[in-house]
Motif scaffolding. Sequence first.
Motif, mmCIF file in Angstrom:
data_model
loop_
_atom_site.group_PDB
_atom_site.id
_atom_site.type_symbol
_atom_site.label_atom_id
_atom_site.label_comp_id
_atom_site.label_asym_id
_atom_site.label_seq_id
_atom_site.Cartn_x
_atom_site.Cartn_y
_atom_site.Cartn_z
ATOM 1 N N ALA A 182 -0.665 0.228 -0.580
ATOM 2 C CA ALA A 182 -0.757 0.271 0.821
ATOM 3 C C ALA A 182 -2.004 1.144 0.950
ATOM 4 N N PRO A 183 -1.295 2.740 0.962
ATOM 5 C CA PRO A 183 -2.638 3.679 0.679
ATOM 6 C C PRO A 183 -3.182 3.545 -0.232
ATOM 7 N N PHE A 184 -2.890 2.734 -1.242
ATOM 8 C CA PHE A 184 -4.113 3.358 -2.279
ATOM 9 C C PHE A 184 -4.646 2.093 -1.821
ATOM 10 N N ALA A 185 -4.688 0.724 -1.340
ATOM 11 C CA ALA A 185 -5.575 -0.259 -1.333
ATOM 12 C C ALA A 185 -6.413 0.209 -0.128
ATOM 13 N N ARG A 186 -6.012 0.774 1.488
ATOM 14 C CA ARG A 186 -7.195 1.258 2.468
ATOM 15 C C ARG A 186 -8.252 2.321 1.641
ATOM 16 N N ALA A 187 -7.704 2.958 0.543
ATOM 17 C CA ALA A 187 -9.664 3.393 -0.385
ATOM 18 C C ALA A 187 -9.995 3.057 -0.713
ATOM 19 N N PHE A 188 -10.131 1.952 -1.540
ATOM 20 C CA PHE A 188 -10.558 1.039 -2.307
ATOM 21 C C PHE A 188 -11.101 0.172 -0.931
ATOM 22 N N GLU A 189 -10.780 -0.040 -0.156
ATOM 23 C CA GLU A 189 -11.319 -0.262 0.978
ATOM 24 C C GLU A 189 -11.908 -0.231 2.266
ATOM 25 N N GLY A 190 -12.126 1.523 1.592
ATOM 26 C CA GLY A 190 -13.019 2.675 2.500
ATOM 27 C C GLY A 190 -12.783 2.440 4.187
ATOM 28 N N GLY A 191 -11.346 2.566 3.975
ATOM 29 C CA GLY A 191 -9.925 2.809 5.265
ATOM 30 C C GLY A 191 -10.036 4.438 5.545
ATOM 31 N N PHE A 192 -10.798 4.783 4.447
ATOM 32 C CA PHE A 192 -10.389 6.388 5.140
ATOM 33 C C PHE A 192 -11.697 7.179 5.115
ATOM 34 N N ALA B 278 -11.058 6.023 -8.598
ATOM 35 C CA ALA B 278 -9.301 5.736 -8.633
ATOM 36 C C ALA B 278 -8.701 7.249 -7.827
ATOM 37 N N THR B 279 -7.533 6.246 -7.727
ATOM 38 C CA THR B 279 -6.055 6.969 -7.205
ATOM 39 C C THR B 279 -5.402 7.316 -8.148
ATOM 40 N N LEU B 280 -4.157 7.717 -7.602
ATOM 41 C CA LEU B 280 -3.169 8.857 -8.652
ATOM 42 C C LEU B 280 -2.871 9.677 -7.683
ATOM 43 N N VAL B 281 -1.128 9.819 -7.938
ATOM 44 C CA VAL B 281 -0.351 9.756 -7.368
ATOM 45 C C VAL B 281 0.933 10.681 -8.730
ATOM 46 N N LEU B 282 1.179 11.679 -8.935
ATOM 47 C CA LEU B 282 1.891 12.709 -9.878
ATOM 48 C C LEU B 282 2.825 12.737 -8.986
ATOM 49 N N THR B 283 4.395 12.262 -9.448
ATOM 50 C CA THR B 283 5.725 13.626 -9.573
ATOM 51 C C THR B 283 7.252 13.238 -9.843
ATOM 52 N N GLY B 284 6.560 14.653 -10.564
ATOM 53 C CA GLY B 284 7.679 14.885 -11.579
ATOM 54 C C GLY B 284 6.950 14.375 -12.610
ATOM 55 N N ARG C 203 6.066 19.447 -1.604
ATOM 56 C CA ARG C 203 6.694 18.292 -2.135
ATOM 57 C C ARG C 203 6.551 18.236 -3.530
ATOM 58 N N GLN C 204 6.169 18.941 -4.836
ATOM 59 C CA GLN C 204 6.474 18.715 -6.437
ATOM 60 C C GLN C 204 5.442 17.072 -5.937
ATOM 61 N N VAL C 205 3.923 17.342 -5.643
ATOM 62 C CA VAL C 205 3.275 16.272 -5.550
ATOM 63 C C VAL C 205 2.234 16.471 -5.683
ATOM 64 N N VAL C 206 0.738 15.849 -6.798
ATOM 65 C CA VAL C 206 -0.219 16.016 -6.739
ATOM 66 C C VAL C 206 -0.950 14.565 -6.708
ATOM 67 N N ILE C 207 -1.989 15.134 -5.537
ATOM 68 C CA ILE C 207 -2.642 13.749 -5.428
ATOM 69 C C ILE C 207 -4.430 13.657 -5.696
ATOM 70 N N PHE D 87 -5.968 10.299 4.475
ATOM 71 C CA PHE D 87 -4.846 10.100 2.543
ATOM 72 C C PHE D 87 -3.498 10.435 2.174
ATOM 73 N N THR D 88 -3.881 12.040 2.577
ATOM 74 C CA THR D 88 -2.929 12.971 1.739
ATOM 75 C C THR D 88 -1.425 12.506 2.763
ATOM 76 N N ARG D 89 -1.626 12.262 4.356
ATOM 77 C CA ARG D 89 -0.037 11.883 4.949
ATOM 78 C C ARG D 89 0.035 10.511 4.303
ATOM 79 N N GLU D 90 -0.430 9.271 4.773
ATOM 80 C CA GLU D 90 -0.625 8.096 4.510
ATOM 81 C C GLU D 90 0.417 8.108 2.544
ATOM 82 N N VAL D 91 0.075 8.824 2.155
ATOM 83 C CA VAL D 91 0.642 9.101 1.025
ATOM 84 C C VAL D 91 1.715 10.007 0.888
ATOM 85 N N LEU D 92 2.099 10.620 1.682
ATOM 86 C CA LEU D 92 3.151 11.436 1.503
ATOM 87 C C LEU D 92 4.224 10.701 2.983
ATOM 88 N N ALA D 93 3.911 9.536 3.550
ATOM 89 C CA ALA D 93 4.599 9.214 4.259
ATOM 90 C C ALA D 93 5.266 7.916 3.415
#
Length: 464
Positions: free
Chosen positions: A163-173, A181-187, A433-437, A454-460
Motif C-alpha cells: 500500500a505505501p509503495f503504491a501510493r508513492a508511485f501514484e503521487g500519494g505523497f 524506486a522504493t525499497l525497505v530493508l530490515t535485517g 527499528r533496524q530499518v532503512v527506507i 512515507f516513513t510513517r506509513e512504512v513503519l505502520a
Amino acid sequence: MIRTMLAGAALLLAALPVAAQNPQAALQARHDRALAAGYKALMLCSGMAIAERNGAARKPESVAAWELSGIQAPHDALIGALPFSIKRRPSGQISHVSVTWADDMPARVAGYFGPDTGCALLPIGADPEVSNVGSRMRPAAAPNPPGLPLLSNDAGLSARLAAPFARAFEGGFGQGTRTTATLVLTGDTLAERYAPGFNARTPQRTWSVAKSIAATLIGAAVQEGEANVDEPIGLNYWRSGGGSDPRNAITLDHALRMATGRYSDTPGNRTDPLYFGGSSVDETAINWPVLHKPGTVFRYANNDTLLAVKAIDNWLSFYPPHEFFAKLGMHHTVAETDSRGGYILSSQVWTTARDLARFGQLYLEDGKLASGERVLPEGWRDYVSRPSGPQPTTGTFGYGAGFWLMNKEPGVPADAFSANGNRGQYVVIIPSRQVVIVRRGEDPPGAGFDIGAFTREVLAALDN
C-alpha cells in the motif's frame, strides 16, 4: 558509432529573441545555453555509461524522459532542442557525449573515463580523445562488477508494504512527484519496487545524498587516523599574512555541519559552473570569503561539503571511494569527478536503490561490516546525527554532520536521520527499528515528496 538528434537544431542556431539583444541579457542567454548543453551531455553520458557498467541498459529516450525533464529553469526550456551525439569505442563502450549549443563554439563534451570515476564534463573546447583529464581517470573497458549485494526479497514483507509503495508511485505523497524506486530493508531482507525501465541495477544521480556519502568517507579517513574533525582544514593557499586569513579557523566539523560562515551565492548554492559548466572544484568552491564566525550560522551550501572533501583529498588519492564502496557491497556506485580528478561529492554520485540500502545498513551497524571490520569510528553514527552545530531556521528537519535529522517529525522515531537529495532522493536510517527506507525519484521543481509521511506509513505497515 554516433547517434545524432537533429530535432530543434534550427532553433539552436536562430538569432536571439529581441528581449535578449541587451548585452547583459544576451550574455546570460548564451551562458544558459552553455550550461544546459553541459547538463545534457553529462546526464546522457553518466545515465547510459554507468548503467551499462552495471550490466543494465538505458537509451537516450529514457534519460530524456526522466533526468532531462522537469528540471530547473532556465535549463528546462532549452535542453530538449540541443542536438547531441554519442561516440562509442570499438568495444562498444561509450567514449563521450557531445551536445551542440552555439554555431561559433565547440560542443559541450562529457567523457566516460572508466568504471571507477564514470563521466566528467570537460571545459568548453577540450578534446576528450587527447585531454589529460586527471590521473584518477583512465580510459578502459571494464567487465560488469560482481553480482548484486546478498540481500533477498521477502514476499511477505513486500505484501505488507504494497500500500505505501503504491501510493508513492501514484503521487500519494506529493502531487506531481515521480517515483522511480522504493525499497525497505530490515535485517537482510528487503522489499522493493521500480518504475518501468528501472531495476536493481539502474543507477541514478544521488544529488545531495552524496553529501552524506562524503561525510561517510570522511569518517573512514578519521577511522584510519588521516583526519580529525576538530582540527582546522588549513589549506596552504589560505596561509597568507602569517596565517591571519580567518578561513584558517574553519574545521572539518564546521564544513560538515554547513557552518563555515562562508558566503554562497544562492540558498543551497547551486554550483552550476562546476556541475554543468566544466569548471573544477578548486576553481568553483574553495575560496569563498567568510561573512560569519565559523560555527555560528547554518548556511546549506554545496561548497562546504566540497571543502570538507578537499581536506581528505590526499587520502582519497590512495584510498579512492570505489574501494570503500566495494567493502560495503556497493558495487553499482560511482563517485564522479571534475575534469581534473577532484571528486564532486556534493552531488555527483550515481548509485542504485540497493546500494543505498547497503549504505544505510552500515549506519544501523554503527560503522561495522558483517565481517566485524570497523570502517567508521565507534560513535560516528551519533556524531553525524547530533545537532551540535547551528540549525536551519526554516523547515522541520534539523541538521547533523552531513545528514538531515528527523527528530521533529511526528510519528517518526527520534533517532531517525536521513540522506536527502534533489529531485526526491532519500535514505532514511532508523537505528531503533533496524530499518532503512529508500525512495528515489525525478520530481520536478515544486513537487515535493513527503518523506516524513512515507516513513510513517512504512513503519505502520511493518507493525501490522
